[in-house]
Write a protein that holds these residues in place. Sequence first.
Motif, short mmCIF file in Angstrom:
data_model
loop_
_atom_site.label_atom_id
_atom_site.label_comp_id
_atom_site.label_asym_id
_atom_site.label_seq_id
_atom_site.Cartn_x
_atom_site.Cartn_y
_atom_site.Cartn_z
N SER A 97 41.71 26.58 4.91
CA SER A 97 41.73 28.03 5.08
C SER A 97 42.41 28.74 3.91
O SER A 97 42.21 29.94 3.71
CB SER A 97 42.41 28.42 6.40
N GLN A 98 43.21 28.01 3.15
CA GLN A 98 43.99 28.60 2.07
C GLN A 98 43.47 28.24 0.67
O GLN A 98 43.71 28.97 -0.28
CB GLN A 98 45.45 28.17 2.18
N PHE A 99 42.81 27.09 0.56
CA PHE A 99 42.41 26.58 -0.75
C PHE A 99 41.00 26.01 -0.71
O PHE A 99 40.51 25.59 0.33
CB PHE A 99 43.38 25.48 -1.21
N ASN A 100 40.36 25.95 -1.86
CA ASN A 100 39.06 25.32 -2.02
C ASN A 100 39.31 23.84 -2.31
O ASN A 100 39.77 23.51 -3.40
CB ASN A 100 38.29 26.00 -3.16
N LEU A 101 39.05 22.99 -1.34
CA LEU A 101 39.38 21.58 -1.46
C LEU A 101 38.18 20.74 -1.87
O LEU A 101 37.05 21.00 -1.44
CB LEU A 101 39.90 21.03 -0.12
N SER A 102 38.45 19.70 -2.64
CA SER A 102 37.43 18.71 -2.95
C SER A 102 37.35 17.72 -1.78
O SER A 102 38.25 17.67 -0.94
CB SER A 102 37.79 17.97 -4.23
N LYS A 103 36.31 16.92 -1.76
CA LYS A 103 36.18 15.88 -0.72
C LYS A 103 37.34 14.88 -0.81
O LYS A 103 37.84 14.41 0.20
CB LYS A 103 34.85 15.14 -0.83
N LYS A 104 37.78 14.60 -2.02
CA LYS A 104 38.89 13.66 -2.21
C LYS A 104 40.18 14.24 -1.64
O LYS A 104 40.94 13.55 -0.96
CB LYS A 104 39.05 13.33 -3.69
N GLU A 105 40.44 15.51 -1.90
CA GLU A 105 41.64 16.15 -1.36
C GLU A 105 41.58 16.20 0.17
O GLU A 105 42.60 15.97 0.84
CB GLU A 105 41.81 17.56 -1.93
N GLU A 106 40.41 16.47 0.71
CA GLU A 106 40.25 16.46 2.17
C GLU A 106 40.59 15.08 2.73
O GLU A 106 41.29 14.96 3.74
CB GLU A 106 38.83 16.85 2.56
N ASP A 107 40.11 14.03 2.07
CA ASP A 107 40.40 12.67 2.51
C ASP A 107 41.89 12.38 2.44
O ASP A 107 42.45 11.75 3.34
CB ASP A 107 39.62 11.67 1.65
N MET A 108 42.54 12.85 1.39
CA MET A 108 43.98 12.61 1.23
C MET A 108 44.77 13.22 2.37
O MET A 108 45.72 12.62 2.87
CB MET A 108 44.46 13.19 -0.11
N ILE A 109 44.39 14.41 2.77
CA ILE A 109 45.11 15.11 3.85
C ILE A 109 44.80 14.45 5.19
O ILE A 109 45.71 14.17 5.98
CB ILE A 109 44.74 16.60 3.86
N LEU A 110 43.53 14.18 5.45
CA LEU A 110 43.13 13.64 6.75
C LEU A 110 43.55 12.19 6.95
O LEU A 110 43.88 11.77 8.05
CB LEU A 110 41.61 13.78 6.94
N SER A 111 43.57 11.40 5.88
CA SER A 111 43.78 9.95 6.01
C SER A 111 45.18 9.47 5.66
O SER A 111 45.44 8.28 5.69
CB SER A 111 42.77 9.21 5.12
N HIS A 112 46.10 10.38 5.32
CA HIS A 112 47.41 9.94 4.86
C HIS A 112 48.23 9.21 5.93
O HIS A 112 49.16 8.48 5.60
CB HIS A 112 48.23 11.12 4.29
N MET A 113 47.89 9.37 7.19
CA MET A 113 48.64 8.73 8.27
C MET A 113 48.02 7.41 8.73
O MET A 113 48.46 6.82 9.71
CB MET A 113 48.76 9.67 9.47
N PHE A 114 47.00 6.92 8.04
CA PHE A 114 46.39 5.66 8.42
C PHE A 114 47.45 4.56 8.43
O PHE A 114 48.25 4.49 7.51
CB PHE A 114 45.25 5.30 7.46
N PRO A 115 47.52 3.71 9.41
CA PRO A 115 46.63 3.53 10.56
C PRO A 115 47.04 4.31 11.81
O PRO A 115 46.39 4.20 12.84
CB PRO A 115 46.72 2.04 10.82
N SER A 116 48.12 5.11 11.74
CA SER A 116 48.54 5.88 12.92
C SER A 116 47.49 6.89 13.34
O SER A 116 47.36 7.20 14.52
CB SER A 116 49.85 6.61 12.64
#
Length: 165
Positions: A97-116
Amino acid sequence: MSIKDPEYKLIVKDILENEEFLKLKDIEHHGTTRYIHSTKVSYISYKIAKALRLDYEKTARGGLMHDFFFSPEHRCAKERSISFFAHPPKALALAKSQFNLSKKEEDMILSHMFPSYPALPKYLETWIISFVDKGVAIQEFSVKFKFKLKYAYNLFLVFAIGLIK
């Protein structure tokens, strides 16, 4: 944490000047603030990615936004536990909502808690952020609970000595 690296500062300047992101300075997180925690994770991940000749720019940005979410101030232990597992999609939604994200940045945010959180990282840079985040959190918790650990250790020693006698 004062970062003097001009290249890093230029890469993340828009995030660090964003009014919503600056609100993270007021949120306690692992004994520090969510802003300081995110900055540490971002900068350390950036340095590692740069040394490995990976996409250090997206790593700096994704690392900075990995915990970009807000929760009610007065949450019970159960709500904090749920937030631990459920915050990656909240952080991703707010970052989008605040920034234009790349697919890689989206993955970094969504997957940083793996495996939790069950989103398997797709990029090496995401794995770096995930490991650095866990390392920084452990360091922050060790500082936060240091006096309690010393107290527990001393109590254990008194108990153990009592058993020996």
